[in-house]
Scaffold this motif. Sequence first.
Motif, short mmCIF file in Angstrom:
data_model
loop_
_atom_site.label_atom_id
_atom_site.label_comp_id
_atom_site.label_asym_id
_atom_site.label_seq_id
_atom_site.Cartn_x
_atom_site.Cartn_y
_atom_site.Cartn_z
N UNK A 1 41.93 39.16 46.12
CA UNK A 1 41.34 37.84 46.27
C UNK A 1 39.94 37.84 45.67
N UNK A 2 39.42 36.64 45.42
CA UNK A 2 38.05 36.50 44.91
C UNK A 2 37.09 37.28 45.79
N UNK A 3 36.21 38.03 45.15
CA UNK A 3 35.20 38.79 45.88
C UNK A 3 35.59 40.22 46.20
N UNK A 4 36.88 40.56 46.06
CA UNK A 4 37.30 41.94 46.33
C UNK A 4 36.63 42.89 45.35
N UNK A 5 36.18 44.05 45.84
CA UNK A 5 35.63 45.09 44.99
C UNK A 5 36.79 45.91 44.44
N UNK A 6 36.77 46.17 43.13
CA UNK A 6 37.85 46.92 42.49
C UNK A 6 37.26 47.99 41.58
N UNK A 7 38.15 48.91 41.18
CA UNK A 7 37.77 49.99 40.28
C UNK A 7 38.86 50.11 39.22
N UNK A 8 38.45 50.24 37.96
CA UNK A 8 39.39 50.40 36.86
C UNK A 8 39.84 51.85 36.79
N UNK A 9 41.15 52.06 36.73
CA UNK A 9 41.70 53.40 36.62
C UNK A 9 43.05 53.35 35.94
N UNK A 10 43.26 54.23 34.99
CA UNK A 10 44.53 54.33 34.25
C UNK A 10 45.01 52.99 33.69
N UNK A 11 44.10 52.21 33.14
CA UNK A 11 44.46 50.95 32.48
C UNK A 11 44.74 49.78 33.41
#
Length: 141
Positions: free
Chosen positions: A126-136
Amino acid sequence: MKNIQAALLAFALSASAAGAQADPHHNKHRVCDSCGKVTSVYVTEKHGDGGATGVIVGGLAGGLLGNQVGSGTGKSLATVAGAVGGAYAGKHIEGRMNKVRTWNVKVRFDNGKTGVYHFRDNPHMANGDRVRRTDGTIVRS
């Protein structure tokens, strides 16, 4: 004179030590290039592909309906036209029944860059969630 030199030396040493500890640029905060925040999530739908089943069923139904029209050569032409039209319609009807959903997640990374990631299944973000890029792809962090 020795007292003045000693005092100046002590002052210089203490100022140097204090300056090294108070330097605001000494411990700069590092930006995580693969970390970011979800800015939007939206779902798109498109028609799936119609397969052989839709073509066959549509062709049979169209041929049967076309066979009900006219007589002689006109009946034969109507049967062929009905079969072709029915096959075409059957393929598209089956495609509409097999809709494909895609979840699109837009992310603004901490380094200022943006990206859009596509998921075939609901990623539950959802909007505002913190994410991390990994394996594309991205995962919640």
